[in-house]
Design a protein around this motif. Structure first.
Motif, short mmCIF file in Angstrom:
data_model
loop_
_atom_site.label_atom_id
_atom_site.label_comp_id
_atom_site.label_asym_id
_atom_site.label_seq_id
_atom_site.Cartn_x
_atom_site.Cartn_y
_atom_site.Cartn_z
N VAL A 117 -12.90 20.61 19.67
CA VAL A 117 -11.75 20.55 18.77
C VAL A 117 -10.88 19.41 19.27
N SER A 118 -10.57 18.47 18.39
CA SER A 118 -9.76 17.32 18.80
C SER A 118 -8.53 17.19 17.92
N LEU A 119 -7.42 16.79 18.54
CA LEU A 119 -6.20 16.45 17.84
C LEU A 119 -6.04 14.94 17.89
N LEU A 120 -5.72 14.33 16.74
CA LEU A 120 -5.69 12.87 16.65
C LEU A 120 -4.44 12.44 15.88
N ARG A 121 -3.81 11.37 16.35
CA ARG A 121 -2.66 10.84 15.62
C ARG A 121 -3.11 10.28 14.28
N GLU A 122 -2.28 10.46 13.26
CA GLU A 122 -2.63 10.03 11.91
C GLU A 122 -2.12 8.62 11.59
N THR A 123 -1.15 8.14 12.35
CA THR A 123 -0.54 6.83 12.07
C THR A 123 -0.57 5.99 13.34
N ARG A 124 0.11 4.85 13.29
CA ARG A 124 0.19 3.99 14.47
C ARG A 124 1.09 4.57 15.56
N GLN A 125 1.90 5.56 15.19
CA GLN A 125 2.78 6.21 16.16
C GLN A 125 1.96 7.12 17.08
N THR A 126 2.27 7.10 18.38
CA THR A 126 1.61 8.02 19.30
C THR A 126 1.96 9.47 18.94
N ALA A 127 1.06 10.36 19.32
CA ALA A 127 1.31 11.78 19.14
C ALA A 127 2.12 12.32 20.32
N TRP A 128 3.00 13.25 20.04
CA TRP A 128 3.75 13.95 21.08
C TRP A 128 3.33 15.42 21.00
N LEU A 129 2.69 15.90 22.07
CA LEU A 129 2.15 17.25 22.07
C LEU A 129 2.69 18.05 23.24
N GLU A 130 3.00 19.31 22.98
CA GLU A 130 3.23 20.27 24.04
C GLU A 130 1.92 21.02 24.26
N VAL A 131 1.52 21.16 25.52
CA VAL A 131 0.25 21.82 25.84
C VAL A 131 0.53 23.10 26.62
N ALA A 132 0.01 24.21 26.12
CA ALA A 132 0.17 25.50 26.79
C ALA A 132 -1.21 26.10 27.08
N VAL A 133 -1.36 26.69 28.24
CA VAL A 133 -2.59 27.36 28.64
C VAL A 133 -2.28 28.83 28.87
N ASN A 134 -2.94 29.69 28.11
CA ASN A 134 -2.67 31.13 28.17
C ASN A 134 -1.17 31.42 28.03
N ASP A 135 -0.55 30.73 27.06
CA ASP A 135 0.86 30.90 26.69
C ASP A 135 1.84 30.40 27.75
N ARG A 136 1.36 29.69 28.75
CA ARG A 136 2.25 29.06 29.73
C ARG A 136 2.24 27.56 29.49
N VAL A 137 3.40 26.97 29.26
CA VAL A 137 3.47 25.53 29.00
C VAL A 137 3.15 24.78 30.29
#
Length: 256
Positions: A117-137
């Motif tokens: 499963v991949s998340l990819l930016r749709e435009t020239r702007q970088t993506a800003w993502l929060e990443v959580a593992v087992n509900d812990r950021v």
């Protein structure tokens, strides 16, 4: 031993010709009556066949023969000896991922993924993502082109191209890999237990839209994506002895 076999082939000329030749040598049944499937094509076609079974909820062992380009998930194409090859074939269980994506508009979709499963930016702007593992950021702000979660079977695909780790089959692990990370600059990803639940939250979805892709199926403009292994629907791939998926995954680590 599988007595009732279904034969499926990709629409390419090479696969269609191989199907014609194979049907002349062996009897095959309709997919609904089959005990196992022979798939002719490349890795993309194998993924298509596996996704079709996941959607139909009728999971059968699949023996693929390569008539594509890479054929990482396939065996060598040979016209002769299919019955003997199936009798000696080694079975591998592959647990797919399950992606649950929620869009900015509030639509919620669930899709399986065998590779990643991949998340990819749709435009020239970088993506800003929060990443959580087992509900812990674990990463409050990942600035990147995207990120992905890969299974061991998919770790040599897009994950490897993104500098992610190769995971042995049966390792009970999955890879969390950033795609062109800008910040944190030195973060190169993580290896996680297979029972981990990973959640991506898109921090600025209006200005920096992000799409989520489960293998080849895309959901655009996502706000949140949750990824976990789906243990309820294991898939079975059949391989010739000495030409198995774990052998190939191990060999990939020594290719220069």
């Amino acid at each position: 031993m599988y007595e009732k076999l279904a034969l499926l082939a990709s629409p390419t000329e090479a696969a269609q010709e191989a199907e014609r030749r194979l049907r002349a040598t062996s009897p095959f049944v309709d997919l609904n009556e089959a005990e196992a499937v022979i798939a002719l094509g490349g890795d993309g076609y194998m993924l298509q066949v596996l996704h079709t079974m996941l959607e139909s909820l009728r999971i059968l062992p699949v023996f693929g023969m390569n008539l594509g380009t890479v054929g990482f998930l396939m065996n060598e194409w040979r016209l002769e000896g299919l019955e003997q090859r199936l009798a000696k074939a080694k079975a591998f269980k592959v647990n797919p991922l399950r992606m649950t994506a929620t869009t900015v508009a509030g639509q919620r979709m669930s899709m399986p993924a065998i590779n990643e499963v991949s998340l990819l930016r749709e435009t020239r702007q970088t993506a800003w993502l929060e990443v959580a593992v087992n509900d812990r950021v674990v990463i409050p702000e990942l600035v990147c082109d995207g990120a992905l979660v890969a299974t061991p079977a998919g770790s040599t695909a897009y994950n490897l191209s993104a500098q992610g780790p190769i995971l042995p089959l049966g390792s009970a692990l999955m890879a969390l890999t950033p795609i062109s990370p800008f910040r944190p600059r030195r973060w190169r990803g993580a290896i996680l237990p297979e029972r981990t639940r990973v959640r991506f939250s898109v921090l600025d979805p209006e200005k920096r839209p992000v799409s989520a892709v489960a293998d080849q199926r895309e959901v655009r403009d996502v706000a949140e994506v949750v990824v976990a292994i789906d243990f309820a629907m294991p898939l079975t791939l059949l391989f010739d002895p000495g030409h198995t998926l774990d052998d190939r995954i191990a060999a990939e680590q020594f290719i220069t």
